[in-house]
Design a protein around this motif. Structure first.
Motif, PDB file in Angstrom:
ATOM      1  N   ARG A  73       9.467 -10.795 134.955  1.00 44.75           N
ATOM      2  CA  ARG A  73       8.455 -10.877 133.905  1.00 44.75           C
ATOM      3  C   ARG A  73       7.181 -11.570 134.359  1.00 44.75           C
ATOM      4  N   SER A  74       7.254 -12.373 135.402  1.00 42.15           N
ATOM      5  CA  SER A  74       6.072 -13.088 135.881  1.00 42.15           C
ATOM      6  C   SER A  74       5.266 -12.167 136.785  1.00 42.15           C
ATOM      7  N   ILE A  75       4.055 -11.831 136.370  1.00 44.20           N
ATOM      8  CA  ILE A  75       3.217 -10.855 137.071  1.00 44.20           C
ATOM      9  C   ILE A  75       1.874 -11.505 137.388  1.00 44.20           C
ATOM     10  N   VAL A  76       1.408 -11.343 138.622  1.00 48.58           N
ATOM     11  CA  VAL A  76       0.087 -11.817 139.030  1.00 48.58           C
ATOM     12  C   VAL A  76      -0.743 -10.601 139.435  1.00 48.58           C
ATOM     13  N   VAL A  77      -1.923 -10.463 138.833  1.00 51.11           N
ATOM     14  CA  VAL A  77      -2.781  -9.304 139.084  1.00 51.11           C
ATOM     15  C   VAL A  77      -4.225  -9.761 139.225  1.00 51.11           C
ATOM     16  N   ALA A  78      -5.082  -8.816 139.624  1.00 51.38           N
ATOM     17  CA  ALA A  78      -6.517  -9.082 139.649  1.00 51.38           C
ATOM     18  C   ALA A  78      -7.048  -9.162 138.223  1.00 51.38           C
ATOM     19  N   ALA A  79      -8.163  -9.866 138.049  1.00 54.03           N
ATOM     20  CA  ALA A  79      -8.696 -10.077 136.708  1.00 54.03           C
ATOM     21  C   ALA A  79      -9.012  -8.769 136.004  1.00 54.03           C
ATOM     22  N   GLU A  80      -9.475  -7.751 136.742  1.00 60.17           N
ATOM     23  CA  GLU A  80      -9.823  -6.470 136.128  1.00 60.17           C
ATOM     24  C   GLU A  80      -8.602  -5.733 135.611  1.00 60.17           C
ATOM     25  N   ASN A  81      -7.417  -6.055 136.103  1.00 62.73           N
ATOM     26  CA  ASN A  81      -6.188  -5.398 135.669  1.00 62.73           C
ATOM     27  C   ASN A  81      -5.430  -6.187 134.608  1.00 62.73           C
ATOM     28  N   GLU A  82      -5.957  -7.335 134.198  1.00 56.53           N
ATOM     29  CA  GLU A  82      -5.206  -8.206 133.293  1.00 56.53           C
ATOM     30  C   GLU A  82      -4.904  -7.530 131.962  1.00 56.53           C
ATOM     31  N   ALA A  83      -5.924  -6.932 131.340  1.00 47.69           N
ATOM     32  CA  ALA A  83      -5.719  -6.338 130.018  1.00 47.69           C
ATOM     33  C   ALA A  83      -4.713  -5.195 130.083  1.00 47.69           C
ATOM     34  N   GLU A  84      -4.772  -4.410 131.139  1.00 48.80           N
ATOM     35  CA  GLU A  84      -3.841  -3.285 131.268  1.00 48.80           C
ATOM     36  C   GLU A  84      -2.412  -3.776 131.476  1.00 48.80           C
TER      37      GLU A  84
END
Length: 498
Positions: free
Chosen positions: A120-131
């Motif tokens: 469940r813990s996911i780290v992404v780029a800021a542009e992908n956060e909402a998706e």
């Protein structure tokens, strides 16, 4: 659409500096070695100068793309003891040479696969956060730079990252607003064609429109999305995941409006069905999932393109086999075809102005094969608009009025078909139509005679009954009568009679 969890492990050796990447990486992933070293150095968290060996597990699964960059560099930093506590975290992002985190396509299905696997813990780029945050139960953290990610996992980084301290601008995602959808009130006349469009929307039936240029075929097709109900949560998640895989945009919210795809008639089979180098990407047929695939001037499309649609029309899914792997995409769309009655388009009514020979007309229409037409539920001849319809100024029904009737018909279908897990009449299997939902022989007598005379096939017999049930749902009755069956059969045979 079906993701796999890839575990990234790293080892620091005692030999000369090197970077070895194992686990069947492709060429684009092999380039990550130099990109990751430069990104880590410029972000202020340089990698070890010893030999770094990174393994992607399972080793038998081919890996491709740049979305592994962040996971690889975090595994290398963890092997060196620079970061801690990242063993159960999923990292999905591309790295720039300056240490910036870049967005990647396919974020939504990737996060869905991670959550389904228990991560469940996911780290992404800021542009992908909402998706990424669209997935329920996902605990998403987003960062702008590798420096801030490393600091978040215990790296000794001095000072605050200026990129993280700067205010973030929200990602603007264009969405189709109801007020921007084209309205049925723009169409003058065409009572029968409008009724066929309403039936198609209520039962998710495929539609064929034949008529001269300027009769309004394209206008009718473009207004079909405006009378369709919004997508439910599970369907909206599927559609949004497909658009994410296509790389068209970063989805900040679920796609609620049924998609509308209208490819040009010069489109190739790969662009319609799906294709590309490596694992095939979804084509227009999959992007139209739970929506409409509109083929204007249908006879002008390549025969291979039209014939390739036969399988998804039946199964609602596309399975693409390539040397590098197999991809499966949902493709349960409504097919809407529009074409002229002949090459010159004037063979309407008596056709006295048409310059085409009978052979030319047959050859033109025969570009659509019989098996394809047999899968189209509604076939309607769109007549030329008369002056009385065009100039009287009487307002036609608005899309909102028709959409309300369509919503009521869809609700009736869900109530009747829920025990079989169907939502629309177009999905009902023939065994159910001939079994639990069987109609009396006096009701189906006209359809039975058409089957005996080979005017309809066994598949067509089922499709006529599905349309009859939809007409019944629109009228609010409990069961179709003989008039509903005759009306549905008339739509089936209208093109042949013309």
């Amino acid at each position: 659409m079906n993701g796999h969890i890839v575990e990234v492990e790293a080892d620091i050796g005692q030999t000369l500096p090197a970077f070895v990447l194992l686990g069947l990486p492709d060429a684009s992933l092999n380039e990550a070695k130099d990109r990751i070293r430069a990104a880590a150095r410029n972000a202020g968290v340089p990698l070890s100068r010893r030999k770094i060996t990174v393994n992607l597990i399972p080793a038998s699964l081919p890996k491709r793309g740049s979305s592994f960059d962040l996971a690889i560099v975090m595994a290398a930093l963890a092997a060196a003891g620079d970061v801690r506590g990242c063993g159960t975290t999923v990292f999905i992002a591309e790295l720039g040479l300056d240490g910036q985190l870049r967005p990647v396509r396919g974020m939504l299905p990737a996060v869905m696969a991670a959550v389904d696997a228990g991560y469940r813990s996911i780290v992404v780029a800021a542009e992908n956060e909402a998706e990424a945050a669209l997935v329920p139960s996902a605990e998403v953290r987003s960062f702008h730079t590798l420096r801030s990610v490393a600091a978040g996992f215990g790296a000794d980084v001095e000072g605050e990252d200026p990129a993280e301290a700067a205010p973030r601008d929200p990602v603007a995602v264009p969405t189709a607003q109801p007020g921007l959808l084209k309205d049925l009130s723009d169409i003058a006349g065409q009572v029968e064609a409008r009724f066929a469009l309403e039936i198609a929307a209520a039962g998710a039936h495929h539609l064929l429109m034949v008529g001269p240029p300027g009769a309004g075929k394209t206008m009718l097709a473009e207004r079909l999305p405006g009378i369709l109900p919004d997508l439910e949560d599970d369907h909206a998640m599927e559609v949004t995941a497909i658009h994410s895989l296509s790389g068209e945009r970063h989805c900040a919210e679920l796609v609620r409006k049924p998609p509308f795809e209208s490819p040009h008639h010069t489109a190739t089979p790969a662009s319609i069905i799906g294709g590309g180098s490596g694992i095939p990407r979804p084509g227009a047929a999959s992007r139209a999932h739970r929506g409409i695939l509109f083929l204007d001037e249908a006879p002008e499309y390549e025969r291979r393109v039209l014939e390739a649609l036969r399988e998804p029309l039946e199964s609602g899914r596309l399975v693409l086999h390539r040397a590098s792997g197999t991809a499966s995409y949902p493709a349960r769309f409504q097919l809407v075809l529009a074409l002229n009655p002949c090459p010159c388009g004037l063979a309407n009514g008596k056709g006295i102005d048409c310059l085409c020979t009978a052979q030319q007309r047959r050859r033109y229409f025969n570009r659509l094969s019989g098996p394809l037409l047999d899968r189209v539920d509604l076939q309607v001849v769109v007549q030329r608009v008369s002056l009385a319809d065009y100039a009287d100024g009487a307002p036609s029904e608005a899309s909102s009025v028709v959409a309300a009737r369509v919503a009521e018909a869809r609700a009736a279908q869900r109530a009747r078909l829920g025990r079989w897990s169907y939502a629309t009449n177009s999905e009902v299997q023939g065994r159910i139509l001939r079994g639990e939902l069987a109609l009396p022989r006096r009701v189906t007598a006209p359809l039975d005679r058409a089957l005996d005379r080979a005017l309809v096939s066994a598949r067509g017999w089922d499709r006529v009954l599905r349309v009859a049930w939809t007409i019944c749902d629109l009228s609010g009755r409990g069961s179709p009568d003989a008039d509903d069956v005759v009306t549905a059969l008339g739509f089936r045979l209208q093109e042949r009679a013309a």
